[in-house]
Design a protein around this motif. Sequence first.
Motif, PDB file in Angstrom:
ATOM      1  N   LEU A 150     -65.648 -43.268  17.052  1.00 60.03           N
ATOM      2  CA  LEU A 150     -66.052 -43.959  18.275  1.00 60.03           C
ATOM      3  C   LEU A 150     -65.060 -43.724  19.408  1.00 60.03           C
ATOM      4  O   LEU A 150     -65.450 -43.686  20.584  1.00 60.03           O
ATOM      5  CB  LEU A 150     -66.197 -45.454  18.005  1.00 60.03           C
ATOM      6  N   ARG A 203     -65.942 -40.314  20.783  1.00 62.66           N
ATOM      7  CA  ARG A 203     -67.200 -40.396  21.538  1.00 62.66           C
ATOM      8  C   ARG A 203     -66.985 -41.063  22.890  1.00 62.66           C
ATOM      9  O   ARG A 203     -67.410 -40.538  23.930  1.00 62.66           O
ATOM     10  CB  ARG A 203     -68.227 -41.185  20.732  1.00 62.66           C
ATOM     11  N   SER A 204     -66.329 -42.223  22.905  1.00 64.26           N
ATOM     12  CA  SER A 204     -66.125 -42.940  24.165  1.00 64.26           C
ATOM     13  C   SER A 204     -65.190 -42.170  25.090  1.00 64.26           C
ATOM     14  O   SER A 204     -65.369 -42.173  26.314  1.00 64.26           O
ATOM     15  CB  SER A 204     -65.579 -44.345  23.897  1.00 64.26           C
ATOM     16  N   GLN A 248     -67.223 -39.569  26.759  1.00 68.26           N
ATOM     17  CA  GLN A 248     -68.070 -40.175  27.784  1.00 68.26           C
ATOM     18  C   GLN A 248     -67.277 -40.459  29.060  1.00 68.26           C
ATOM     19  O   GLN A 248     -67.769 -40.229  30.168  1.00 68.26           O
ATOM     20  CB  GLN A 248     -68.695 -41.463  27.249  1.00 68.26           C
ATOM     21  N   GLN A 253     -68.542 -38.642  32.367  1.00 72.18           N
ATOM     22  CA  GLN A 253     -69.490 -39.527  33.048  1.00 72.18           C
ATOM     23  C   GLN A 253     -69.492 -39.262  34.556  1.00 72.18           C
ATOM     24  O   GLN A 253     -68.453 -39.057  35.166  1.00 72.18           O
ATOM     25  CB  GLN A 253     -69.144 -40.990  32.781  1.00 72.18           C
ATOM     26  N   ASN A 284     -67.391 -47.855  29.517  1.00 67.31           N
ATOM     27  CA  ASN A 284     -67.012 -46.848  28.524  1.00 67.31           C
ATOM     28  C   ASN A 284     -65.499 -46.760  28.371  1.00 67.31           C
ATOM     29  O   ASN A 284     -64.984 -46.614  27.257  1.00 67.31           O
ATOM     30  CB  ASN A 284     -67.576 -45.483  28.910  1.00 67.31           C
ATOM     31  N   LEU A 329     -64.353 -49.783  26.422  1.00 68.05           N
ATOM     32  CA  LEU A 329     -64.578 -49.587  24.984  1.00 68.05           C
ATOM     33  C   LEU A 329     -63.525 -48.651  24.410  1.00 68.05           C
ATOM     34  O   LEU A 329     -62.966 -48.919  23.329  1.00 68.05           O
ATOM     35  CB  LEU A 329     -65.981 -49.015  24.754  1.00 68.05           C
ATOM     36  N   HIS A 330     -63.242 -47.565  25.114  1.00 67.83           N
ATOM     37  CA  HIS A 330     -62.267 -46.591  24.637  1.00 67.83           C
ATOM     38  C   HIS A 330     -60.895 -47.240  24.459  1.00 67.83           C
ATOM     39  O   HIS A 330     -60.244 -47.060  23.414  1.00 67.83           O
ATOM     40  CB  HIS A 330     -62.185 -45.432  25.635  1.00 67.83           C
ATOM     41  N   TRP A 369     -71.933 -46.165  16.177  1.00 67.95           N
ATOM     42  CA  TRP A 369     -72.261 -45.166  17.213  1.00 67.95           C
ATOM     43  C   TRP A 369     -73.485 -45.622  18.003  1.00 67.95           C
ATOM     44  O   TRP A 369     -73.504 -45.560  19.233  1.00 67.95           O
ATOM     45  CB  TRP A 369     -72.512 -43.821  16.542  1.00 67.95           C
ATOM     46  N   ALA A 424     -72.819 -48.752  20.242  1.00 71.73           N
ATOM     47  CA  ALA A 424     -71.881 -48.592  21.368  1.00 71.73           C
ATOM     48  C   ALA A 424     -72.633 -48.201  22.632  1.00 71.73           C
ATOM     49  O   ALA A 424     -72.417 -47.135  23.222  1.00 71.73           O
ATOM     50  CB  ALA A 424     -70.819 -47.551  21.021  1.00 71.73           C
ATOM     51  N   ARG A 425     -73.537 -49.083  23.061  1.00 71.47           N
ATOM     52  CA  ARG A 425     -74.327 -48.885  24.281  1.00 71.47           C
ATOM     53  C   ARG A 425     -74.101 -50.067  25.209  1.00 71.47           C
ATOM     54  O   ARG A 425     -73.803 -51.175  24.742  1.00 71.47           O
ATOM     55  CB  ARG A 425     -75.810 -48.747  23.944  1.00 71.47           C
TER      56      ARG A 425
END
Length: 342
Positions: free
Chosen positions: A122, A125-126, A129, A133, A152, A155-156, A321, A324-325
Motif C-alpha cells: 500500500l 501504491r500510494s 499515486q 496524480q 493520497n 495515506l502514504h 488495496w 484505499a479509495r
Amino acid sequence: MVETVAEAEPAAPASPPAVTATPASVAQPAAAEKAVKPKAEAKLYGARTLAQWIKRVLLIAVGAVAAAAILVLAARGVTTLPGVPEFLERYPGEYHLPETAEPGFPWWAQWSHFLNIFLIVLIIRSGYQVRTQQKPPAFWTPKRGGKKISINLWLHQSLDAIWLVNGLVFVVLLVASGHWMRIVPTSWEVFPNALSALLQYMTLDWPVENGWVNYNSLQQLMYFLVVFIAAPLAAITGVRMSEFWPKNAKSLNRIYPVEVARAIHFPTMLFFVLFILIHVFLVFATGALRNLNHMFGGTDMVNWVGFWLFAAAIAITAAGWYAARPILLAPIAKLFGQVSSR
C-alpha cells in the motif's frame, strides 16, 4: 422559331423525375459523411492505450528472456575457467553461523513479515499515486492546523508511520532474541560466499536452500541491505519530504536539501519493488511449501499450512488495496483532520 419553342415546351414535364431523384442524391452525401466519421479515440491508461501497453510489456518480456539466456550462458562459461570450480568448492555459498544462533522463525517474525507485505504494497501504491496524480480526489488538513495535502499523501505518510513502528519493533526483538545473526554478517567469508551463490543462481544450478537454519550469504547481505540500509533511507528521505519537516530551519535545510531526498526516495522505492519481485520468485522456485511454512507457519515441515496462510495474507492485502479509495479513506482521515474536495 415559334414552332421550335412550342416543341420544346412539352419537355418541361421531364423535370419531376429529377425531383424524385433528389432525396437519394441528398442521402448519398449524408451516408458518405457517416462512413468517414472518425472513430472514437482509444482510452488511455496513463500515457498509452491498452494495446500499446500490451505491446510494450511483450517487448520487455522478450527482451528480459533474451537477456536472461545470455547471462546464463555467460555464467556457465565462467564456471569452466581455471580456478573457478575450486573457488565454488571452497566457498559453497554460505558460512557457519555462531553456535549461539538459533534456527527457525519466532512468531513475532511471522507477524512482522505479514505486516511488511500489507504495508509495503500500500505504501508503494500510494507513493506512486502521489507522484503521478494530476488533480487529487480529496484533501486533508490537520486538526491543529497546517498545510493542506492530498488524501493520497495523507495515506502514504500514515502508512509510513505504521511501517516504521513495525520495523522498530522488529529490530528490537531481533537484537534481543539473538536472531540478528541470521541477517547480519558475522564473518568476512560472507563476501566470497555471496559471489559464489550469485554465480550459482546465474547458472541455474542454485545453491542448496536451508533458510530454517541458515540463509546463503547472498540472501543474508540482501536482507541486511533491506532492513538496515534501504528501510532507513526510505524513512529519512520520506520525513524530509513530508509536512513534519521544519520548513524554517534554514541551516538544516541547507545541509539536507529536499532535492537530495527526492533523488534518493524514488530509486529506493524501485529497489523495494525489484527486491519483492525477485524474493517472491525465489520463494516459489526453491521449494514453495517449505519456504511459506518458514515465513507464515513457523515450522520446517512440508505441508499446505503456510501456503493457505500466505493466501490469506494476499487476500487481506488485496482487500486493503481495494479499500484505499477516497470514499472509504475519508471517514478515517476525518478522525485526525478535516477532509475537503478542494
